[in-house]
Scaffold this motif. Structure first.
Motif, mmCIF file in Angstrom:
data_model
loop_
_atom_site.group_PDB
_atom_site.id
_atom_site.type_symbol
_atom_site.label_atom_id
_atom_site.label_comp_id
_atom_site.label_asym_id
_atom_site.label_seq_id
_atom_site.Cartn_x
_atom_site.Cartn_y
_atom_site.Cartn_z
ATOM 1 N N VAL A 139 15.662 -15.120 66.039
ATOM 2 C CA VAL A 139 15.675 -16.110 64.960
ATOM 3 C C VAL A 139 16.521 -17.326 65.316
ATOM 4 O O VAL A 139 16.511 -18.324 64.587
ATOM 5 C CB VAL A 139 16.197 -15.498 63.642
ATOM 6 C CG1 VAL A 139 15.311 -14.350 63.191
ATOM 7 C CG2 VAL A 139 17.639 -15.039 63.780
ATOM 8 N N ALA A 140 17.256 -17.252 66.416
ATOM 9 C CA ALA A 140 18.147 -18.353 66.790
ATOM 10 C C ALA A 140 17.367 -19.518 67.379
ATOM 11 O O ALA A 140 16.398 -19.339 68.110
ATOM 12 C CB ALA A 140 19.190 -17.863 67.784
ATOM 13 N N THR A 141 17.828 -20.717 67.062
ATOM 14 C CA THR A 141 17.246 -21.924 67.648
ATOM 15 C C THR A 141 18.006 -22.368 68.894
ATOM 16 O O THR A 141 17.494 -23.147 69.694
ATOM 17 C CB THR A 141 17.259 -23.072 66.618
ATOM 18 O OG1 THR A 141 18.601 -23.276 66.149
ATOM 19 C CG2 THR A 141 16.366 -22.740 65.427
ATOM 20 N N HIS A 142 19.233 -21.878 69.049
ATOM 21 C CA HIS A 142 20.067 -22.178 70.201
ATOM 22 C C HIS A 142 20.577 -20.854 70.769
ATOM 23 O O HIS A 142 21.233 -20.089 70.064
ATOM 24 C CB HIS A 142 21.258 -23.055 69.809
ATOM 25 C CG HIS A 142 20.889 -24.415 69.306
ATOM 26 N ND1 HIS A 142 20.208 -24.612 68.120
ATOM 27 C CD2 HIS A 142 21.113 -25.651 69.833
ATOM 28 C CE1 HIS A 142 20.026 -25.910 67.935
ATOM 29 N NE2 HIS A 142 20.555 -26.559 68.949
ATOM 30 N N ARG A 143 20.290 -20.604 72.040
ATOM 31 C CA ARG A 143 20.708 -19.358 72.680
ATOM 32 C C ARG A 143 21.461 -19.696 73.962
ATOM 33 O O ARG A 143 20.989 -20.506 74.770
ATOM 34 C CB ARG A 143 19.493 -18.485 73.020
ATOM 35 C CG ARG A 143 18.532 -18.269 71.849
ATOM 36 C CD ARG A 143 17.333 -17.456 72.295
ATOM 37 N NE ARG A 143 16.293 -17.407 71.288
ATOM 38 C CZ ARG A 143 15.245 -18.228 71.250
ATOM 39 N NH1 ARG A 143 15.116 -19.172 72.185
ATOM 40 N NH2 ARG A 143 14.351 -18.116 70.292
ATOM 41 N N TYR A 144 22.621 -19.052 74.133
ATOM 42 C CA TYR A 144 23.462 -19.377 75.276
ATOM 43 C C TYR A 144 23.933 -18.107 75.982
ATOM 44 O O TYR A 144 24.138 -17.068 75.357
ATOM 45 C CB TYR A 144 24.685 -20.188 74.829
ATOM 46 C CG TYR A 144 24.332 -21.516 74.209
ATOM 47 C CD1 TYR A 144 24.029 -22.614 75.004
ATOM 48 C CD2 TYR A 144 24.289 -21.661 72.822
ATOM 49 C CE1 TYR A 144 23.695 -23.835 74.440
ATOM 50 C CE2 TYR A 144 23.951 -22.879 72.246
ATOM 51 C CZ TYR A 144 23.656 -23.959 73.060
ATOM 52 O OH TYR A 144 23.311 -25.155 72.486
ATOM 53 N N LEU A 145 24.123 -18.271 77.283
ATOM 54 C CA LEU A 145 24.681 -17.211 78.105
ATOM 55 C C LEU A 145 25.863 -17.788 78.872
ATOM 56 O O LEU A 145 25.721 -18.807 79.561
ATOM 57 C CB LEU A 145 23.629 -16.683 79.083
ATOM 58 C CG LEU A 145 24.129 -15.711 80.156
ATOM 59 C CD1 LEU A 145 24.647 -14.421 79.527
ATOM 60 C CD2 LEU A 145 23.026 -15.408 81.176
ATOM 61 N N ALA A 187 30.564 -21.111 83.366
ATOM 62 C CA ALA A 187 29.553 -22.077 82.926
ATOM 63 C C ALA A 187 28.764 -21.553 81.738
ATOM 64 O O ALA A 187 28.604 -20.342 81.543
ATOM 65 C CB ALA A 187 28.602 -22.411 84.082
ATOM 66 N N LEU A 188 28.269 -22.483 80.944
ATOM 67 C CA LEU A 188 27.436 -22.177 79.788
ATOM 68 C C LEU A 188 25.990 -22.496 80.132
ATOM 69 O O LEU A 188 25.669 -23.618 80.514
ATOM 70 C CB LEU A 188 27.890 -23.016 78.588
ATOM 71 C CG LEU A 188 27.199 -22.758 77.254
ATOM 72 C CD1 LEU A 188 27.595 -21.388 76.708
ATOM 73 C CD2 LEU A 188 27.561 -23.851 76.256
ATOM 74 N N HIS A 189 25.121 -21.493 80.026
ATOM 75 C CA HIS A 189 23.705 -21.654 80.322
ATOM 76 C C HIS A 189 22.888 -21.528 79.040
ATOM 77 O O HIS A 189 23.276 -20.811 78.116
ATOM 78 C CB HIS A 189 23.210 -20.562 81.287
ATOM 79 C CG HIS A 189 23.970 -20.481 82.573
ATOM 80 N ND1 HIS A 189 23.494 -21.000 83.757
ATOM 81 C CD2 HIS A 189 25.174 -19.914 82.865
ATOM 82 C CE1 HIS A 189 24.363 -20.759 84.723
ATOM 83 N NE2 HIS A 189 25.395 -20.109 84.201
ATOM 84 N N GLU A 190 21.764 -22.189 79.000
ATOM 85 C CA GLU A 190 20.795 -21.866 77.963
ATOM 86 C C GLU A 190 20.201 -20.504 78.302
ATOM 87 O O GLU A 190 20.045 -20.160 79.472
ATOM 88 C CB GLU A 190 19.705 -22.926 77.888
ATOM 89 C CG GLU A 190 20.207 -24.268 77.372
ATOM 90 C CD GLU A 190 19.078 -25.270 77.196
ATOM 91 O OE1 GLU A 190 17.903 -24.878 77.397
ATOM 92 O OE2 GLU A 190 19.361 -26.428 76.854
ATOM 93 N N GLY A 191 19.882 -19.715 77.273
ATOM 94 C CA GLY A 191 19.427 -18.356 77.513
ATOM 95 C C GLY A 191 18.025 -18.097 77.017
ATOM 96 O O GLY A 191 17.604 -18.628 75.989
ATOM 97 N N GLU A 192 17.328 -17.275 77.765
ATOM 98 C CA GLU A 192 15.982 -16.844 77.384
ATOM 99 C C GLU A 192 16.038 -15.357 77.053
ATOM 100 O O GLU A 192 16.450 -14.539 77.874
ATOM 101 C CB GLU A 192 15.002 -17.082 78.536
ATOM 102 C CG GLU A 192 13.564 -16.726 78.212
ATOM 103 C CD GLU A 192 12.939 -17.644 77.178
ATOM 104 O OE1 GLU A 192 12.007 -17.194 76.483
ATOM 105 O OE2 GLU A 192 13.391 -18.805 77.070
ATOM 106 N N PRO A 193 15.661 -14.969 75.816
ATOM 107 C CA PRO A 193 15.783 -13.562 75.432
ATOM 108 C C PRO A 193 14.751 -12.671 76.094
ATOM 109 O O PRO A 193 13.607 -13.079 76.322
ATOM 110 C CB PRO A 193 15.591 -13.599 73.909
ATOM 111 C CG PRO A 193 14.754 -14.802 73.672
ATOM 112 C CD PRO A 193 15.157 -15.803 74.718
#
Length: 321
Positions: free
Chosen positions: A128-134, A139-145
């Motif tokens: 349900v999140a519009t912003h996902r991070y790892l 470092a901060l990455h965008e995340g793909e579930p």
């Protein structure tokens, strides 16, 4: 130090109670657990209008500019009601890690979640999140579930994240501070969940009968309920202490002490409440399952009890020479 909420914080807590109850109370969590996220997302939108989602975002960035004391008050009420959704990640963890534009989006109501390698390997409610991070390394990455994982808490849907896109280096020290804030928020959630478990147990003990008497009249059960009351009453000041010791040399120890005490108290509340309710407490139809799952899940989240006890030990035990 003041270990009690101010009048403004009490009013904010009461506003949260009114909004949640107006939205359906525990039915919101029950629906989320059963796969219906619509009531929970509607509640999220209401909290965005209240300014809760920008609690730890500065006023200049469109947020509330709240303190860690405000954070404790808010998350205790969220825990008490079992409110579903990645509030901890959106409100406590990520504001200090993301860029200004994303920070403003979070304050405006964007739904964000995150995983942190070595600390929180799975993200909550990534679907349900519009912003996902790892967070991997520094470092901060965008995340793909990926595939959904099983959680002991029916309202927490977990998923591993894979890094995607460009990464953003984190400012030295920013992640440690953010993780402390996440652990503090989790501790406040645990206190709230423990209070709800105790309230449910006391209420049911007055109506459930054995041998022709309400079980609440039996001294052995009164002692167990009293033990829960004491544990929660000792945990809450430790949570406030951690909120007030931000940026002090012993901040890490204060946060860890709060997390351990709150987790122990909530787990004691869960065991006692389940014993009071008997077999009905195990059923999927009973609302108690929301908090019975939250207590162990949050106790292990954002630093396990072993992690936090080890951090306390490192701080107080003599260093080897």
């Amino acid at each position: 130090m003041r270990f009690l909420p101010t009048e403004e914080q009490t009013a904010f807590a009461e506003a949260i109670d009114e909004i949640v109850e107006g939205a359906g109370g525990a039915d919101v969590a029950r629906a989320w657990a059963d796969g219906d996220t619509a009531p929970g997302l509607a509640l999220w939108a209401q909290f965005a209008e209240l300014g809760l989602l920008g609690l730890r975002v500065s006023e200049e960035a469109g947020g509330f500019g709240g303190t860690l004391g405000d954070l404790v008050v808010v998350f205790e009420r969220l825990g008490y009601h079992g409110v579903p959704g990645p509030y901890l990640e959106t409100v406590a963890l990520l504001p200090s890690l993301v860029d200004d534009g994303t920070r403003q989006a979070l304050a405006a109501g964007a739904i964000a979640t995150a995983a942190v390698d070595g600390v929180a390997p799975a993200a909550v409610d990534a679907a349900v999140a519009t912003h996902r991070y790892l967070v991997r390394g520094d470092a901060l990455h965008e995340g793909e579930p990926g595939a959904e994982l099983t959680s002991v808490a029916p309202t927490r849907r977990l998923a591993r994240l894979s890094p995607t896109g460009a990464s953003t280096p984190l400012v030295p020290g920013a992640l440690d501070a953010a993780l402390n804030e996440a652990a503090l928020a989790a501790a406040a959630l645990l206190v709230g969940a423990g209070e709800r478990l105790l309230a449910e147990a006391v209420s049911y003990a007055k109506v459930r009968e054995q041998f022709g008497r309400p079980i609440g009249e039996f001294q052995a059960l009164k002692h167990q309920l009293a033990d829960v009351r004491i544990a929660l009453s000792f945990a809450r000041p430790l949570v406030w202490n951690a909120a007030l010791r931000a940026d002090e040399p012993d901040e890490d120890r204060a946060v860890s002490a709060a997390k351990v005490a709150a987790g122990d108290a909530a787990l004691r509340a869960a065991r006692t409440s389940l014993q009071v309710h008997g077999a009905i407490g195990y059923t999927a139809e009973h609302t108690l399952r929301i908090w019975l799952g939250l207590a162990p899940a949050l106790s292990a989240a954002w630093g396990t009890p072993d992690f936090h006890r080890a951090r306390i030990a490192r701080d107080i035990l003599p260093k080897e020479r």
